[in-house]
Design an enzyme around this catalytic site. Structure first.
Site, mmCIF file in Angstrom:
data_model
loop_
_atom_site.group_PDB
_atom_site.id
_atom_site.type_symbol
_atom_site.label_atom_id
_atom_site.label_comp_id
_atom_site.label_asym_id
_atom_site.label_seq_id
_atom_site.Cartn_x
_atom_site.Cartn_y
_atom_site.Cartn_z
ATOM 1 N N ASP A 138 0.819 -1.214 0.000
ATOM 2 C CA ASP A 138 0.000 0.000 0.000
ATOM 3 C C ASP A 138 0.853 1.265 0.000
ATOM 4 O O ASP A 138 0.369 2.333 -0.365
ATOM 5 C CB ASP A 138 -0.919 0.027 1.222
ATOM 6 C CG ASP A 138 -1.923 -1.122 1.230
ATOM 7 O OD1 ASP A 138 -2.118 -1.742 0.164
ATOM 8 O OD2 ASP A 138 -2.499 -1.398 2.293
ATOM 9 N N ARG A 294 0.165 -8.700 -4.863
ATOM 10 C CA ARG A 294 1.183 -8.664 -3.813
ATOM 11 C C ARG A 294 2.022 -9.945 -3.782
ATOM 12 O O ARG A 294 2.892 -10.082 -2.918
ATOM 13 C CB ARG A 294 0.531 -8.437 -2.454
ATOM 14 C CG ARG A 294 -0.245 -9.610 -1.899
ATOM 15 C CD ARG A 294 -0.986 -9.226 -0.641
ATOM 16 N NE ARG A 294 -1.584 -10.390 0.015
ATOM 17 C CZ ARG A 294 -2.554 -10.320 0.914
ATOM 18 N NH1 ARG A 294 -3.048 -9.144 1.259
ATOM 19 N NH2 ARG A 294 -3.028 -11.412 1.470
#
Length: 399
Positions: A138, A294
């Site tokens: 993030d 991710r």
């Protein structure tokens, strides 16, 4: 320096490169005279609470090297909202095992927990060195130029958008609006990364929507139709945390809470896809990379891999220098020729706080990122990490 054992824990969402940080800490700890044993806490908070430690000092050279090429958290991780009693229990468990050096790899929520552990150890006068080690796709950790894990996720998403453009441009008279949803919670760093495609294909227009800027459904519907008329198709990247003029999540009616009490974001693109089909003559579809963004070591950034390793090494070196209650931070020295150095920031200044995309880096009229973002992000996606293959597939290994 006090002699004792070292404990490492991974927390929060995994990244493609998080095990490089684990590797970096282990390698430095193996060289230190004051470290007797190196342990890893299984499944993050769960292992800390239940005294479930695995020995890491006995890993072979080959096992350690495989860590560098394997995505996902090798020690395991767990989302859990800790209580005061939990923190006391965690420190008590560390005292029983003579843990004197604790390294917590994670994001802003993890830095909050690390700070609680640091404060509890001080309260009960237990000599414990606590170092937070940043990771986050993030990229929302304060007081660090960027977080290891972001560069690889950014590279994967930008590559995915390029692939979608190539597919869309090859189809005549049968195209539609394509929405791609990125992670990121309240920060739009991942969505913004998809604008980097203009570096190699300036004529590939991608609409970008980030949470830092108010989202208007009406303007969105108008924009996608305009782009479709001009280009014959439209690709739009939507951050999961976009909000309206009242600061409400766009698809709030479908949002539930996660394990730590936060809104469990995600699912905004199905909602917008339906709005497009209900309110325009166009067809729409959504692409939901989910956890793939991710975990894709195959499209990872070599810069990210190297920095994830280095941040682990630097964290241990800072512990040897007497730092405690701090997070290792990456500081950019030069924006022209990309160079970094590593510093130390008090955990209290990072814990539970968010770093957002500067709104001045966003072009609201064209739904694009401006040049300063490209200057910031482009160095982070450079280089390709080698992944060892077996039978044509990545040869991943777990501990």
């Amino acid at each position: 320096m006090i002699k004792g054992n070292c404990l490492i824990s991974q927390s929060g969402g995994p990244t493609a490169v998080i095990n490089n940080t684990l590797y970096g800490i282990i390698k430095e700890a193996q060289l230190a005279d004051n470290i007797e044993h190196i342990y890893g806490a299984l499944y993050g908070i769960q292992g800390l609470l239940n005294n479930q430690y695995v020995k890491l000092h006995n890993l072979t050279k080959d096992q350690l090297e495989f860590l560098r090429k394997t995505p996902g958290a090798a020690l395991g991780t767990w989302r859990y909202k800790v209580t005061e009693e939990d923190i006391r229990r965690i420190v008590l468990n560390m005292k029983k095992e003579n843990i004197r050096y604790f390294f917590y790899i994670g994001g802003n929520g993890s830095m909050y927990v690390a700070n609680l552990i640091h404060e509890e150890a001080k309260r009960c006068k237990y000599d414990l060195t606590v170092i937070g080690v940043p990771k986050s796709i993030d990229n929302d950790l304060l007081h660090t130029d960027h977080s290891p894990g972001y560069g690889s996720a950014a590279k994967f998403l930008a590559t995915s958008v390029l692939d979608i453009h190539m597919d869309a441009r090859s189809m005549a008279n049968s195209n539609r609006i394509t929405l791609l949803e990125t992670m990121g919670r309240d920060a739009g760093w991942l969505a913004a990364a998809c604008s980097l495609t203009t570096k190699v294909h300036p004529n590939f227009r991608t609409l970008i929507y980030i949470p830092e800027v108010e989202f208007s459904v009406e303007r969105f519907l108008t924009k996608v139709q305009d782009v479709y008329k001009e280009d014959g198709y439209c690709i739009s990247v939507i951050s999961e945390g976009i909000r309206d003029q009242n600061n409400e999540i766009i698809n709030k009616s479908t949002v539930q809470k996660d394990a730590v009490g936060r809104p469990q974001l995600g699912g905004v693109t199905p909602y917008l896809t339906q709005l497009i089909e209900d309110n325009t003559p166009l067809k729409a579809r959504y692409v939901f990379p989910g956890i793939w963004q991710r975990s894709s070591m195959g499209i990872s950034s070599q810069v990210d891999v190297e920095e994830a390793l280095e941040v682990g090494k630097q964290a241990f070196q800072q512990a040897l220098l007497g730092h405690s209650g701090t997070m290792t931070s990456i500081k950019r020295q030069d924006c022209i020729e990309y160079k970094t150095e590593y510093t130390s920031i008090p955990l209290a200044e990072v814990a539970g706080k968010e770093r957002l995309v500067p709104v001045e880096w966003y072009d609201s009229e064209n739904c694009q990122m401006k040049k300063p973002f490209e200057t910031y992000a482009l160095p982070l996606i450079q280089g390709e990490a080698y992944v060892e293959m077996n039978s044509g597939l990545p040869n991943y290994q777990y501990l």
